[in-house]
Design a protein around this motif. Structure first.
Motif, mmCIF file in Angstrom:
data_model
loop_
_atom_site.group_PDB
_atom_site.id
_atom_site.type_symbol
_atom_site.label_atom_id
_atom_site.label_comp_id
_atom_site.label_asym_id
_atom_site.label_seq_id
_atom_site.Cartn_x
_atom_site.Cartn_y
_atom_site.Cartn_z
ATOM 1 N N ARG A 200 0.826 -1.208 0.000
ATOM 2 C CA ARG A 200 0.000 0.000 0.000
ATOM 3 C C ARG A 200 0.860 1.259 0.000
ATOM 4 O O ARG A 200 0.611 2.192 -0.754
ATOM 5 N N ASN A 201 1.881 1.277 0.858
ATOM 6 C CA ASN A 201 2.723 2.464 0.973
ATOM 7 C C ASN A 201 3.825 2.416 -0.087
ATOM 8 O O ASN A 201 4.877 1.809 0.107
ATOM 9 N N LEU A 202 3.566 3.072 -1.209
ATOM 10 C CA LEU A 202 4.507 3.034 -2.330
ATOM 11 C C LEU A 202 5.779 3.827 -2.045
ATOM 12 O O LEU A 202 6.816 3.571 -2.663
ATOM 13 N N LEU A 203 5.712 4.771 -1.120
ATOM 14 C CA LEU A 203 6.915 5.527 -0.756
ATOM 15 C C LEU A 203 7.901 4.624 -0.023
ATOM 16 O O LEU A 203 9.116 4.690 -0.248
ATOM 17 N N ARG A 204 7.400 3.764 0.856
ATOM 18 C CA ARG A 204 8.266 2.795 1.531
ATOM 19 C C ARG A 204 8.873 1.824 0.525
ATOM 20 O O ARG A 204 10.035 1.439 0.643
ATOM 21 N N ARG A 205 8.089 1.434 -0.436
ATOM 22 C CA ARG A 205 8.621 0.540 -1.474
ATOM 23 C C ARG A 205 9.745 1.234 -2.244
ATOM 24 O O ARG A 205 10.769 0.632 -2.567
ATOM 25 N N MET A 206 9.570 2.523 -2.517
ATOM 26 C CA MET A 206 10.585 3.283 -3.236
ATOM 27 C C MET A 206 11.889 3.357 -2.440
ATOM 28 O O MET A 206 12.984 3.204 -2.994
ATOM 29 N N SER A 208 12.922 1.195 -0.220
ATOM 30 C CA SER A 208 13.507 -0.145 -0.245
ATOM 31 C C SER A 208 14.188 -0.437 -1.578
ATOM 32 O O SER A 208 15.262 -1.034 -1.629
ATOM 33 N N MET A 209 13.581 -0.003 -2.669
ATOM 34 C CA MET A 209 14.159 -0.215 -3.996
ATOM 35 C C MET A 209 15.480 0.534 -4.144
ATOM 36 O O MET A 209 16.477 -0.021 -4.639
ATOM 37 N N LEU A 210 15.500 1.800 -3.736
ATOM 38 C CA LEU A 210 16.707 2.625 -3.868
ATOM 39 C C LEU A 210 17.839 2.090 -2.990
ATOM 40 O O LEU A 210 19.000 2.051 -3.404
ATOM 41 N N ALA A 211 17.483 1.678 -1.768
ATOM 42 C CA ALA A 211 18.494 1.146 -0.852
ATOM 43 C C ALA A 211 19.056 -0.174 -1.371
ATOM 44 O O ALA A 211 20.269 -0.424 -1.310
ATOM 45 N N ASN A 212 18.191 -1.021 -1.913
ATOM 46 C CA ASN A 212 18.645 -2.308 -2.447
ATOM 47 C C ASN A 212 19.526 -2.102 -3.678
ATOM 48 O O ASN A 212 20.537 -2.791 -3.856
ATOM 49 N N TYR A 241 22.033 3.377 5.333
ATOM 50 C CA TYR A 241 22.050 4.152 4.092
ATOM 51 C C TYR A 241 20.702 4.828 3.896
ATOM 52 O O TYR A 241 19.656 4.190 3.930
ATOM 53 N N LYS A 242 20.727 6.142 3.673
ATOM 54 C CA LYS A 242 19.503 6.914 3.449
ATOM 55 C C LYS A 242 19.490 7.431 2.007
ATOM 56 O O LYS A 242 20.294 8.295 1.653
ATOM 57 N N PRO A 243 18.605 6.915 1.181
ATOM 58 C CA PRO A 243 18.564 7.364 -0.216
ATOM 59 C C PRO A 243 17.999 8.772 -0.353
ATOM 60 O O PRO A 243 17.231 9.233 0.504
#
Length: 343
Positions: A200-206, A208-212, A241-243
């Motif tokens: 649901r929270n697409l910002l959290r997904r973003m 996670s994607m950037l960090a990965n 790490y903070k994207p």
């Protein structure tokens, strides 16, 4: 007298003739007007796209997990595979259910699959279509799926003879959305049940994607890249790490994610399916019982060794938090700024 009158006449003309307008001023006015109109039209179009996507999501989410309007049943179809690579022996008479987990990267699908595979009778074989050669065209996709559902696909999750449910995890960007009709028809023909798993929270997904993506090169864990971890220490290391999120394209990026999910739900709405959200699984573990019921499995306590990486408020995980907060404030995505689960 005539000359005098003529002079007065010419004087009147000079006085009453309007001054010429500057061509540059006119061009600037037209340009500014065009820019304002363009921005307005663009914002209206983006809003309509987002509204359409959200309407589609709400309509599809409100439906029951399985429907009968297309001849679908609430009970998964039973299969009796006859693999060529081994003999099912005493389990040959035990039925098998087919399933596919349709999801996006960094949406909790890896964790969810480990939960499923902790069931003694489930074999979910991972992201089989991450290998490009297996999804070159419809024929290679069908050949790969046939091998999985005939129990001739071997992976660390394979339980072989006595599997009661067999399936795989399929990301939307791994050939699935390029051939939706053919895949949906195959699922109906073979009786494959679909489990949608989204976030649901697409910002959290973003985040996670950037960090990965960053760790694929940085390899923060002793020179090794890990998409999933099994200890608090590893999770703490990766979460440091903070994207930086591109706040300029953020709204458009979120709308694109939302639309992609809505399209997937629409394409595979004809299949027997259920819709899950990562946040619901975190908050309410009884959802796992619903999954087992959906697959027709005996109830078991499911467990996973995976540890969550990004915990707590998003302000702790985004370097340019103020920019992101300002961009989303007052929009339909403002709710993403809040903590949406406790763990």
């Amino acid at each position: 007298m005539v000359l005098k009158d003529m002079c007065f006449f010419n004087k009147d003309i000079l006085v009453t003739k309007p001054p010429k307008k500057s061509p540059l001023l006119l061009r600037m006015s037209v340009l500014i007007f065009s820019m304002v109109c363009g921005v307005f039209i663009c914002s209206v179009c983006l809003k309509q796209v987002s509204t359409h996507a959200r309407t589609m999501l709400m309509e599809l989410q409100s439906e029951k997990p399985s429907r009968n309007r297309l001849g679908l049943t609430d009970v998964p179809l039973l299969h009796y595979p006859n693999p060529v690579s081994f003999n099912r022996s005493e389990c040959a008479g035990n039925p098998v259910r087919f399933f596919a987990i349709l999801s996006n990267q960094r949406s909790g699908s890896g964790w969810f699959e480990t939960l499923l595979n902790s069931h003694i009778n489930v074999s979910s074989n991972g992201e089989i279509f991450s290998v490009r050669e297996r999804r070159v065209n419809v024929s290679t996709i069908v050949q790969t799926l046939d091998k999985v559902y005939k129990l001739d696909w071997f992976s660390s999750a394979s339980k072989n003879e006595c599997s009661a449910a067999i399936g795989l995890k399929w990301m939307l960007n791994q050939g699935l959305m390029e051939h939706p009709k053919e895949v949906a028809d195959y699922f109906n023909r073979r009786g494959v049940s679909v489990i949608f798993l989204f976030r649901r929270n697409l910002l959290r997904r973003m985040v996670s994607m950037l960090a990965n993506s960053y760790d694929q090169n940085a390899k923060l864990l002793n020179g090794a890249h890990k998409s999933h971890v099994h200890s608090k220490e590893e999770a703490d290391t990766l979460s440091k790490y903070k994207p930086i999120i591109n706040s300029t394209s953020l709204l458009a990026d979120l709308k694109d994610m939302e639309m992609r999910t809505a399209k997937a739900l629409q394409y595979f709405n004809i299949n027997r399916h259920m819709i899950l959200y990562y946040e619901d699984l975190i908050r309410n573990r009884t959802k796992l019982k619903d999954v087992q019921d959906f697959l027709g499995l005996p109830q078991m306590e499911l467990a996973s060794r995976q540890v969550k990486i990004h915990k707590g408020p998003l302000s702790d995980h985004i370097k340019n938090w103020e920019d992101v907060n300002k961009t989303l404030h007052g929009t339909a995505y403002e709710c993403f700024l809040q903590t949406d689960y406790s763990s």
